[in-house]
Design an enzyme around this catalytic site. Sequence first.
Site, PDB file in Angstrom:
ATOM      1  N   LYS A 278      57.835  74.211  56.124  1.00  0.00           N
ATOM      2  CA  LYS A 278      58.159  73.382  54.964  1.00  0.00           C
ATOM      3  C   LYS A 278      59.671  73.428  54.764  1.00  0.00           C
ATOM      4  CE  LYS A 278      55.869  72.333  50.669  1.00  0.00           C
ATOM      5  NZ  LYS A 278      54.784  72.506  49.728  1.00  0.00           N
ATOM      6  N   GLU A 364      39.571  72.532  41.973  1.00  0.00           N
ATOM      7  CA  GLU A 364      39.397  72.315  40.534  1.00  0.00           C
ATOM      8  C   GLU A 364      37.962  72.571  40.099  1.00  0.00           C
ATOM      9  OE1 GLU A 364      41.117  70.287  42.550  1.00  0.00           O
ATOM     10  OE2 GLU A 364      43.139  70.384  41.715  1.00  0.00           O
ATOM     11  N   ARG A 392      38.451  65.848  38.804  1.00  0.00           N
ATOM     12  CA  ARG A 392      37.698  66.384  39.939  1.00  0.00           C
ATOM     13  C   ARG A 392      36.520  67.250  39.506  1.00  0.00           C
ATOM     14  NH1 ARG A 392      40.268  67.011  45.355  1.00  0.00           N
ATOM     15  NH2 ARG A 392      40.532  64.790  45.738  1.00  0.00           N
TER      16      ARG A 392
HETATM   17  C1  LIG Z   1      43.163  67.540  43.741  1.00  0.00           C
HETATM   18  C2  LIG Z   1      44.607  67.962  43.724  1.00  0.00           C
HETATM   19  N1  LIG Z   1      44.944  69.145  43.196  1.00  0.00           N
HETATM   20  C3  LIG Z   1      46.222  69.535  43.172  1.00  0.00           C
HETATM   21  C4  LIG Z   1      47.191  68.733  43.679  1.00  0.00           C
HETATM   22  C5  LIG Z   1      48.655  69.135  43.581  1.00  0.00           C
HETATM   23  N2  LIG Z   1      49.222  69.375  44.899  1.00  0.00           N
HETATM   24  C6  LIG Z   1      49.923  68.450  45.553  1.00  0.00           C
HETATM   25  S1  LIG Z   1      50.497  68.947  47.018  1.00  0.00           S
HETATM   26  C7  LIG Z   1      49.788  70.444  46.812  1.00  0.00           C
HETATM   27  C8  LIG Z   1      49.945  71.470  47.893  1.00  0.00           C
HETATM   28  C9  LIG Z   1      49.391  70.961  49.159  1.00  0.00           C
HETATM   29  O1  LIG Z   1      49.595  71.893  50.161  1.00  0.00           O
HETATM   30  P1  LIG Z   1      49.496  71.408  51.646  1.00  0.00           P
HETATM   31  O2  LIG Z   1      48.324  70.522  51.807  1.00  0.00           O
HETATM   32  O3  LIG Z   1      49.512  72.609  52.490  1.00  0.00           O
HETATM   33  O4  LIG Z   1      50.771  70.512  51.881  1.00  0.00           O
HETATM   34  P2  LIG Z   1      52.302  70.989  51.864  1.00  0.00           P
HETATM   35  O5  LIG Z   1      52.751  70.834  50.455  1.00  0.00           O
HETATM   36  O6  LIG Z   1      52.355  72.365  52.374  1.00  0.00           O
HETATM   37  O7  LIG Z   1      53.004  70.031  52.752  1.00  0.00           O
HETATM   38  C10 LIG Z   1      49.139  70.547  45.591  1.00  0.00           C
HETATM   39  C11 LIG Z   1      48.452  71.742  45.074  1.00  0.00           C
HETATM   40  C12 LIG Z   1      46.808  67.494  44.199  1.00  0.00           C
HETATM   41  N3  LIG Z   1      47.682  66.606  44.658  1.00  0.00           N
HETATM   42  N4  LIG Z   1      45.516  67.136  44.228  1.00  0.00           N
END
Ligand SMILES: Cc1ncc(C[n+]2csc(CCOP(=O)(O)OP(=O)(O)O)c2C)c(N)n1
Length: 629
Positions: A278, A364, A392
């Site tokens: 990242k 969630e 959700r």
């Molecule tokens: C249902 C839901 N819960 C929480 C989020 C908030 N959220 C957006 S990106 C993220 C982290 C995602 O991690 P990853 O899939 O590993 O992607 P990275 O950010 O590492 O590129 C979160 C918790 C979301 N978008 N959707």
Amino acid sequence: MTTLLQTIDDPAQLRQLPRSQLEPLAAELRAYVLDSVSKTGGHLSSNLGTVELTIALHYVFNTPYDRIVWDVGHQTYPHKILTGRRERMHTLRQLGGLAGFPARAESEYDTFGTAHSSTSISAALGMALAAKLKGEPRKAIAVIGDGAMTAGMAFEALNNAGVADADLLVILNDNDMSISPPVGALNRYLAQLMSGRFYAAGKDIAKKVLHVAPPLFELAKRLEEHAKGMVVPATLFEKFGFNYVGPIDGHDLESLIPTLENMKQLKGPQFLHVVTKKGQGYKLAEADPVAYHGPGKFDPAVGLTKPATPPKPTFTQVFGQWLCDMGAKDARLVGITPAMREGSGLVEFEKRFPERYYDVGIAEQHAVTFAAGMATEGLKPVVAIYSTFLQRAYDQLIHDVALQNLPVVFALDRAGLVGADGPTHAGAYDIAYLRCIPNVSIACPADENECRKLLTTAFEENHPVAVRYPRGSGVGAAIEPGLAPLPFGKGEVRRTGKRVAVLAFGTLLYPALAAAEKLNCTVANMRWAKPLDLELLLQLAKEHDAIVTVEEGAVMGGAGSAVGEALQAHGIAKPMLQLGLRDEFIPHGDPAKLLALQGLDAAGIEASITARFGELTERIAPSLKVVGS
Ligand SMILES: Cc1ncc(C[n+]2csc(CCOP(=O)(O)OP(=O)(O)O)c2C)c(N)n1
Ligand SMILES: CC(=O)[C@@H](O)[C@H](O)COP(=O)(O)O
Ligand SMILES: [Mg+2]
């Protein structure tokens, strides 16, 4: 001089490039992402991490005929830049500009709208099976992060896909990060996969997939070898029925491209595990991917800086402080977040009360039922969750919390419009979707001080209560430090005027007061969308000729609807005007502008009241003196 990147307006042009030009292209693309995000704000770390993967995917696959579904979609800026939107990146997340997430209306390359996580495998499987039914040889690819992979929905899709006869490729983009450091057993397992003897240099892996073998044959062979003790155990993903390849270096085009080219020829469910960093390529983001997950504008040469004067505290900060204070006072309090520690204001709580802090991952549904379980044992769970993400867990809210009347507090952040993230993240529906559930109460603080007090009220109640508050800060009300509650279910009159009573729910109290000041209307700060303060409502109805309701939430089914229902139930027929978010998805953009477009700023509220009840109002003052501000 024309740069390489400027020659790519379409992935078909990218596919014409010799392989030797892809690395220089990646360098240009990364610099472009950094430059444009530094000017607009937006998601940065994840996009810097997907530069090579994006190039490789568009290079190997015949997009848009082949479908790429990006999970969450916050990592799609390189994809947007390579698919004809480079010159519009300066409009990102602004009103009328490019969306911050994939959007089908924006480009044929955005095959599926995302932003809420963990939907990509389901959607891509649907596309893969649709292609099969239609006899189309297209490929479907889901790109999902290690954080998004923690959600139940991703596993529901894997479970289905593993036995489906579909040409589906799932790419796990594993950067060992969610927004904050990832949590849970899956994360531990992925770390083992990377550190153990599974790990192989990219080029070796590429060789391993050069021979095209049917996945089931591969699986049988592996099982046989395993029985003979010849190989390490099958991965979890193989047990789910996928042909697993990886982990490979997701920044090495020389690994990515041959691997993808070979996997493209394989039939059935395929799983490619790529490892990325990242923030890759921008040292500050690599060192602190959390801070650079979604920064505002900044100077890339300097990085993020603290504002010279401390800004007003946000509602999130008010909540975070309250949680620590209440946690110190009451040992029954537990704080729960579904992977939103920073966004929901739990950083300090985790530091001070690590044994009572639970980050459950992007889960969630689990978060809500987990809280319900704790509540049955006498604990007092506070689920800190964005309004949009609670959607959700709707069944869990009804079936596991409300039906059993369990004392769970929902700290509902991002209620109302959120701005740059747009309709996927707007907390527009919570009043409507919560109001119809028995036992659930909904508090709508008008300012920061009320927010703190109403959280205490919610905590002291013995049933589910949601306290909804918006993104960012409010009017900047002075916050009383104690933990005094406000009375449950009670509102207050904030301005006494004539003939028209304006009933405000939440932070729009202040523009409502400004409008009422001009028109000499009464204004009530209702504070609770459920239960309504019936005594106050009936009194106001008796004393006024018309009722106006104001809320930053969907008008349909919202607090105004509750007022209408209550009046009707009491046999009171009063002309009513319900102001709130219209029955439409509201685009991304500056929240103040969006509120104005919805007619929910002071001028808009005044105009609506005048248009509807002009003859009842008195235009009394040219100034905009706001009572209580
Ligand atoms: C249902 C839901 N819960 C929480 C989020 C908030 N959220 C957006 S990106 C993220 C982290 C995602 O991690 P990853 O899939 O590993 O992607 P990275 O950010 O590492 O590129 C979160 C918790 C979301 N978008 N959707
Ligand atoms: C992609 C995603 O869901 C989050 O990164 C979200 O954009 C964060 O929003 P806030 O900036 O309001 O915390
Ligand atoms: Mg990740």
